[in-house]
Design a protein around this motif. Structure first.
Motif, PDB file in Angstrom:
ATOM      1  N   ARG A   1       0.743  -1.039   0.039  1.00  0.00           N
ATOM      2  CA  ARG A   1       0.101  -0.189   0.029  1.00  0.00           C
ATOM      3  C   ARG A   1       0.773   1.015   0.142  1.00  0.00           C
TER       4      ARG A   1
ATOM      5  N   GLU B   1      -0.477   4.079  -1.965  1.00  0.00           N
ATOM      6  CA  GLU B   1      -1.403   4.792  -2.069  1.00  0.00           C
ATOM      7  C   GLU B   1      -0.800   6.006  -1.082  1.00  0.00           C
TER       8      GLU B   1
ATOM      9  N   SER C   1      -3.508   0.048  -8.402  1.00  0.00           N
ATOM     10  CA  SER C   1      -4.742  -0.198  -7.479  1.00  0.00           C
ATOM     11  C   SER C   1      -5.462   0.915  -7.153  1.00  0.00           C
ATOM     12  N   TRP C   2      -6.972   0.544  -6.511  1.00  0.00           N
ATOM     13  CA  TRP C   2      -7.791   1.773  -6.173  1.00  0.00           C
ATOM     14  C   TRP C   2      -8.036   2.525  -7.235  1.00  0.00           C
TER      15      TRP C   2
ATOM     16  N   SER D   1      -0.976  -4.343 -11.749  1.00  0.00           N
ATOM     17  CA  SER D   1      -1.887  -3.589 -10.660  1.00  0.00           C
ATOM     18  C   SER D   1      -2.187  -4.530  -9.656  1.00  0.00           C
ATOM     19  N   SER D   2      -2.658  -5.784  -9.997  1.00  0.00           N
ATOM     20  CA  SER D   2      -2.855  -6.680  -9.031  1.00  0.00           C
ATOM     21  C   SER D   2      -1.802  -6.874  -8.074  1.00  0.00           C
TER      22      SER D   2
ATOM     23  N   SER E   1      -0.235  -4.852  -6.440  1.00  0.00           N
ATOM     24  CA  SER E   1       0.076  -3.640  -5.649  1.00  0.00           C
ATOM     25  C   SER E   1      -1.186  -3.025  -4.819  1.00  0.00           C
ATOM     26  N   GLY E   2      -0.960  -2.423  -3.786  1.00  0.00           N
ATOM     27  CA  GLY E   2      -2.180  -2.017  -3.169  1.00  0.00           C
ATOM     28  C   GLY E   2      -2.280  -3.052  -1.736  1.00  0.00           C
TER      29      GLY E   2
ATOM     30  N   THR F   1      -0.616  -7.129  -0.581  1.00  0.00           N
ATOM     31  CA  THR F   1       0.239  -7.376  -1.760  1.00  0.00           C
ATOM     32  C   THR F   1       1.563  -7.262  -1.415  1.00  0.00           C
TER      33      THR F   1
END
Ligand code: GLC
Length: 717
Positions: free
Chosen positions: A146, A149, A401-402, A462-463, A465-466, A469
């Motif tokens: 994360r 973010e 992500s997000w 992207s999967s 990341s976030g 992960t």
């Protein structure tokens, strides 16, 4: 003090209706435009009647759907208290901006504000009232997924960006083009031990107040209307049950009087944390900590009615929470218009406009970081015979992500954007993120052999990341490194282009490449931005908001560390002196330091002059910085001002960012810039946990990254 309107509603509410306001349900309780109880929801033991009393729902958007659900809900709500719609619109709604870590790399608060403003405008048109953003957790461990973010490892950069983001989301009067911001995750979720998701956070209150609290403070000072509790423990107690954190620090010290919402199921997780033996205790602990909304733990819905009938304290706490929630709905104008003026036509006309997409592209161009550029490999001429190879070449997975309703399938690929500008581009397709067969490898080498320059597009999906992960290995996948090694054997210029949501160990990439461009997840117009940078239509100006390590073994490694009793001196003597704070099997410097990023222009700091080198604690440090651009190309860069306090009651970071200014300098010129730094930015947290400025000796350091700086002493009287 609550308004008369809110008090009138409160007086009519039954205890069930009051508790209903404290419940947030997920989207699956509202399907086909109305409330439903199906399948997994049965475990929630909610009745349909209860659903028509809940205060908010998360994860729904779209003008038509929101209107239908709000209409159905109000028809069945006795007191017609509108439903609140919340969603994770973090860096865009349909127009997706670069991930927040990339926006941090822009070092441009205006860019951050615009990203949040556009996200607010589109999500408000889509019926969203509250966004679960900005996430302002300070991060120093790229193993944690994360980090994408956050805006990075620095308290001041994060504070400036948090302020800009809240103002972008909420605007000045929370009109129909804006949404309420929910700053998260309170608190220190970004410091999980070993970078392992949801892991224990255990830092001293001194360090929390010095490094982690400032960005939350900045968001609250910018009038963020909500705060979200974090999953983790802090000071030995899970945040969601932590009265010291939530009442003493958040409510009393930070003066936050908005709505506090738990993270998903976090109240029930107090049982896993072993601070509650059952859900009833968990509900009681959370309510006492001041958590107003229970996101999907069904703790409040199950237990508060009985508790409220048993003791007045619980009943009063429930009233406090309901009041805050109704005040929020009133601020959003929902009692005047539960639909906030949304229509399908408006949504169509206000979403993914060319202006919004252009803003997203500009943000991406501001945040891409040029990490290496030997022998002026970049920029490329448009007619260059270039090969484009790698798993990221042909994908639309550039959103990260997000990214709410952003669709990779609707996002232009790097191959498409570059191909439109480079008539001689040849692409070797078919290479995957984590697999490479001989056939694909041979095809890639064949294409590369035919061309003069090789652009290798590498990175992660992207999967990876976030949330949830975390990685132990932050190198590129072996298959991608194998491809790069093979291409490097051709002895042609190699440009490595990296798409990723976290700092990675790029040691081998750096060694094998002539140029390295780090593009993060650059959003809906990321490919176009990358093309403009590679072709020199835009001069890169991004700077790293997080340190890039040489090895995961160095992590956490960050620029604003403390000296220790045996600091390395970064001089040849280090090699003779074994007894220093260092590793013996690796260089101790980062691969790329915080604040680092190259330009196509040759910009340097020529002079740093402090106007008056003795100031008072309520004064400002006035500094003249002269930059020279010895190239024929205009460029942007960031003047970064750091400070080191020589002696204090508590240890001081070797340097702390206290000001930054993104400036443009014309070709072949020398320009003087004035920076003015308020003295309070030099404050330290003392042993009594009070934060204030000490008189004494300081050193100001100014540079275009955190390592190559010009140092000038000054005194605070
Ligand atoms: C998630 C995240 C939080 C998000 C919430 C709602 O678990 O931790 O950031 O806003 O749930 O989706």
């Amino acid at each position: 003090m609550s308004s008369q309107k809110v008090q009138n509603i409160m007086q009519q509410m039954t205890i069930e209706e009051k508790i209903g306001q404290l419940i947030q349900l997920s989207a699956d309780f509202f399907q086909d435009g109305q409330a439903v109880i199906t399948g997994p929801m049965k475990s929630s033991n909610l009745t349909l009647d209860t659903v028509y009393t809940v205060g908010s729902v998360l994860g729904i958007s779209g003008a038509k759907k929101v209107r239908q659900i709000q209409h159905d809900y109000l028809k069945n709500s006795r007191l017609k208290v509108p439903l609140l719609f919340m969603a994770d619109v973090v860096h865009g709604y349909q127009t997706i901006f670069p991930i927040p870590l990339a926006l941090g790399a822009s070092f441009n608060p205006e860019t951050m504000k615009i990203a949040s403003q556009v996200a607010a405008q589109e999500s408000a048109a889509g019926g969203v009232h509250v966004t679960f953003a900005p996430m302002v957790d300070l991060v120093r461990d790229p193993r944690w997924g994360r980090v994408m973010e956050s805006t990075g490892e620095d308290p001041y950069l994060n504070s400036v960006m948090a302020d800009a983001s809240v103002r972008g989301f909420q605007g000045t009067d929370l009109d129909g083009q804006h949404v309420a911001a929910c700053v998260k995750h309170f608190a220190a979720y970004g410091a999980p031990e070993a970078g392992r998701e949801y892991n224990t956070v255990d830092i001293s209150e001194w360090r929390f107040k010095e490094q982690y609290l400032p960005a939350y403070q900045a968001a609250v000072d910018a009038q963020a209307l909500l705060v979200m509790t974090s999953f983790n423990t802090l000071f030995g107690v899970p945040a969601t049950a932590n009265q010291h954190l939530m009442r003493d620090i958040l409510r009393n010290e930070l003066k936050f009087d908005g709505v506090l919402i738990s993270d998903w199921d976090a109240i029930a997780e107090l049982i896993n944390h072993s601070v509650a033996g059952d859900l009833e205790t968990a509900a009681d602990l959370a309510l006492k900590a001041g958590v107003d909304i229970d996101m999907m733990a069904f703790a409040y819905s199950k237990y508060l009615k009985k508790a409220a009938s048993l003791d007045q304290t619980t009943a009063d706490l429930i009233d406090e929470s309901v009041t805050r929630i109704l005040e929020l709905k009133d601020k959003l104008g929902l009692f005047d218009d539960p639909y906030r003026g949304i229509t399908e036509e408006r949504e169509q006309s206000e979403i993914k406009t060319s202006a919004n997409l252009t803003a997203a592209q500009t943000a991406a161009e501001e945040s891409i970081v040029l990490l290496k550029n030997q022998r002026q490999t970049l920029p490329l001429a448009a007619d260059t015979q270039a090969a484009l190879i790698g798993p990221v070449a042909e994908t639309g997975d550039l959103l990260g992500s997000w990214s709410w309703q952003g669709k990779a399938s609707e996002t232009e690929s790097i191959q498409s954007a570059l191909g439109a500008e480079m008539p001689n581009l040849k692409v070797a397709t078919g290479v995957a993120y984590r697999s490479l067969n001989q056939k694909e490898l041979a095809a890639a080498v064949t294409v590369a052999r035919q061309q003069d320059v090789i652009i290798v597009a590498l990175g992660l999906p992207s999967s990876e990341s976030g949330e949830a992960t975390s990685l132990t290995n932050i190198k590129l996948p072996d298959e991608q490194l194998m491809l790069l090694r093979k291409l490097a054997q051709l002895n042609k210029p190699i440009i490595s282009l990296i798409i990723s949501g976290r700092p990675m160990d790029l040691s081998e990439v750096d060694a094998l490449s002539d140029a390295v461009v780090f593009a993060w997840f650059p959003g809906s117009r990321g490919a176009k931005a990358i093309s403009n940078i590679l072709l020199g239509k835009v001069n890169p100006s991004g700077k790293l908001p997080m340190t890039f390590p040489r090895s995961v073994g160095q992590v956490p490694i960050y620029y604003n560390h403390y000296r220790t009793g045996r600091p390395i001196t970064n001089t040849p003597e280090d090699d003779e002196n074994k007894y220093q704070s260092k590793y013996t099997d690796q260089k101790n410097s980062p691969l790329y330091p915080f604040g680092f990023g190259l330009s196509y222009a040759e910009i340097k700091v020529k002079d740093v002059e402090i106007v008056a080198d003795q100031i008072t604690t309520d004064g400002k440090l006035q500094v003249n910085v002269t930059l020279v651009n010895q190239s024929s190309r205009q460029g942007k860069t960031v003047i970064e001002a750091y400070v080191h306090q020589h002696v204090s009651e508590t240890v001081r970071p070797v340097k702390s960012l206290v000001d930054f200014d993104k400036v443009t300098i014309t070709a072949n010129s020398s320009q003087k810039f004035r920076i003015s730094i308020p003295c309070e930015r030099f404050a330290a947290v003392h042993t009594n946990l009070e934060k204030y400025v000490d008189a004494g000796q300081y050193t100001l350091m100014v540079g275009l990254d955190s390592e190559n700086v010009v140092a000038v002493p000054f005194v605070i009287k």
